[in-house]
Scaffold this motif. Structure first.
Motif, short mmCIF file in Angstrom:
data_model
loop_
_atom_site.label_atom_id
_atom_site.label_comp_id
_atom_site.label_asym_id
_atom_site.label_seq_id
_atom_site.Cartn_x
_atom_site.Cartn_y
_atom_site.Cartn_z
N ALA A 6 -0.08 8.41 17.48
CA ALA A 6 -1.21 7.87 17.31
C ALA A 6 -1.84 7.45 15.96
N GLU A 7 -1.63 8.36 15.20
CA GLU A 7 -1.85 8.26 13.77
C GLU A 7 -1.11 7.13 12.93
N PHE A 8 0.32 6.90 13.41
CA PHE A 8 1.28 6.11 12.77
C PHE A 8 0.70 4.76 13.37
N ILE A 9 0.47 4.47 14.49
CA ILE A 9 -0.18 3.20 15.18
C ILE A 9 -1.33 2.67 14.54
N GLY A 10 -2.23 3.73 14.34
CA GLY A 10 -3.81 3.53 13.66
C GLY A 10 -3.55 3.01 12.35
N THR A 11 -2.71 3.70 11.51
CA THR A 11 -2.47 3.38 10.11
C THR A 11 -1.76 2.04 10.05
N PHE A 12 -0.61 1.82 10.58
CA PHE A 12 -0.11 0.60 10.65
C PHE A 12 -1.05 -0.62 11.15
N THR A 13 -1.98 -0.56 11.96
CA THR A 13 -2.83 -1.46 12.23
C THR A 13 -3.71 -1.97 11.18
N LEU A 14 -4.21 -0.71 10.69
CA LEU A 14 -5.17 -0.94 9.44
C LEU A 14 -4.58 -1.56 8.31
N VAL A 15 -3.47 -1.28 7.91
CA VAL A 15 -2.71 -1.82 6.80
C VAL A 15 -2.32 -3.37 7.12
N LEU A 16 -1.68 -3.49 8.29
CA LEU A 16 -1.20 -5.00 8.82
C LEU A 16 -2.31 -5.84 8.98
N PHE A 17 -3.45 -5.44 9.44
CA PHE A 17 -4.69 -6.50 9.46
C PHE A 17 -5.57 -6.60 8.53
N GLY A 18 -5.75 -5.26 7.86
CA GLY A 18 -6.71 -5.38 6.63
C GLY A 18 -6.04 -5.79 5.47
N GLY A 177 -9.94 -3.34 -5.13
CA GLY A 177 -9.10 -3.72 -3.96
C GLY A 177 -9.73 -2.85 -2.65
N VAL A 178 -10.25 -1.69 -2.93
CA VAL A 178 -10.55 -0.71 -2.07
C VAL A 178 -8.98 -0.07 -1.56
N SER A 179 -9.28 1.34 -1.79
CA SER A 179 -8.24 2.09 -1.28
C SER A 179 -9.03 3.03 0.01
N VAL A 180 -9.79 4.12 -0.78
CA VAL A 180 -10.35 5.21 -0.14
C VAL A 180 -9.38 5.86 0.97
N ASN A 181 -7.97 5.52 0.80
CA ASN A 181 -6.98 5.91 1.68
C ASN A 181 -5.80 5.78 0.91
N PRO A 182 -5.01 6.91 0.86
CA PRO A 182 -3.68 6.93 -0.06
C PRO A 182 -2.64 6.12 0.87
N ALA A 183 -2.57 6.33 2.15
CA ALA A 183 -1.58 5.60 3.07
C ALA A 183 -1.64 3.95 2.83
N ARG A 184 -3.07 3.62 2.79
CA ARG A 184 -3.25 2.20 2.59
C ARG A 184 -2.67 1.60 1.41
N SER A 185 -2.80 2.48 0.33
CA SER A 185 -1.98 2.07 -1.08
C SER A 185 -0.92 2.28 -1.09
N ILE A 186 -0.19 3.36 -0.43
CA ILE A 186 0.98 3.62 -0.79
C ILE A 186 1.92 2.24 -0.11
N GLY A 187 1.87 1.88 1.11
CA GLY A 187 2.48 0.95 1.87
C GLY A 187 2.89 -0.33 0.87
N PRO A 188 1.75 -1.01 0.50
CA PRO A 188 2.03 -2.42 -0.14
C PRO A 188 2.51 -1.76 -1.65
N ALA A 189 2.30 -0.73 -2.27
CA ALA A 189 2.66 -0.69 -3.74
C ALA A 189 4.09 -0.48 -3.56
N LEU A 190 4.78 0.20 -2.68
CA LEU A 190 6.42 0.41 -2.69
C LEU A 190 6.89 -0.90 -2.50
N PHE A 191 6.34 -1.96 -1.98
CA PHE A 191 7.08 -3.22 -1.78
C PHE A 191 6.89 -4.01 -2.98
N VAL A 192 5.80 -3.98 -3.49
CA VAL A 192 5.31 -4.81 -4.62
C VAL A 192 5.85 -4.49 -5.91
N GLY A 193 5.71 -3.08 -6.14
CA GLY A 193 6.36 -2.24 -7.41
C GLY A 193 5.65 -2.60 -8.65
#
Length: 226
Positions: A6-18, A177-193
């Protein structure tokens, strides 16, 4: 596995749509639209998976809940792993979708990554970014822990928490850009570099400090319901 899934799906959704709102639709919906995209994604997931895992979808939230005494460290570890994995997967899917537009490149358009300083949105300083992320996460956790505490109207918790995330974004998008969420920040950063990776530490450390501070405040009984 129900709760981590559930946490995987929820965080996936937040990052994808946010983040997706910023990358794909930002020019049309502006900062207000992006702010609501993050908040509405959280509200949807709160009612979709809240009964399964509590819908933390954020390692800082999970650590704040641990600090408040409502969750053990052992319970938190699979949550955090699932959240980070969901954030990475959400950013990957967003990159694949965005790359379907001929003039899109990760280097030029990004993935809604967080940052500060010269060349990033409002070009705020590192100190401003750090203070914003600590304070915003602290206040976010105050809303979360209060809205989900004993005596709070549970049916309204998801709405209250989602709207809190909206107002945090309305104020803070130009700052970090607002994080307040390390997972939201880690995902994009890994691909942007590059700079996104170099600055990632702030979006891990600052939200955790703010969240744990709020958790300790509730554990002390100063804010927790009697």
């Amino acid at each position: 596995m129900r709760k981590p899934l559930a946490e995987f799906i929820g965080t996936f959704t937040l990052v994808l749509f946010g983040c997706g709102a910023a990358v794909i639709a930002g020019g049309d919906i502006g900062l207000t639209g992006i702010s609501f995209a993050f908040g509405l994604a959280l509200i949807g997931m709160a009612y979709g998976i809240g009964s399964v895992s509590g819908c933390h979808i954020n390692p800082a939230v999970t650590l704040g809940v641990v600090a408040s005494g409502r969750m053990s460290v052992a319970e938190a570890v699979p949550y955090i792993i699932a959240q980070v994995a969901g954030g990475i997967a959400g950013a990957l899917v967003l990159m694949i979708i965005a790359s379907g537009k001929a003039d899109y490149t990760v280097a030029a358009n990004g993935l809604g990554q967080n940052g500060w300083g010269a060349g990033y949105l409002g070009e705020y300083t590192m100190t401003a970014a750090f203070v914003f992320e600590v304070v915003a996460t602290f206040l976010f956790l105050v809303v979360i822990l209060g809205a989900t505490g004993a005596g709070a109207p549970s049916a309204m918790a998801g709405l209250a928490i989602g709207l809190a995330l909206v107002v945090i974004h309305l104020v803070g998008i130009n700052v970090t850009g607002v994080s307040v969420n390390p997972a939201r920040s880690i995902g994009p950063a890994l691909f942007v570099g590059g700079t996104a990776i170099a600055q990632l530490w702030l979006f891990i450390v600052a939200p955790i400090i703010g969240a744990i501070a709020a958790g300790i405040l509730f554990r002390s009984g100063l804010l927790d319901a009697e």
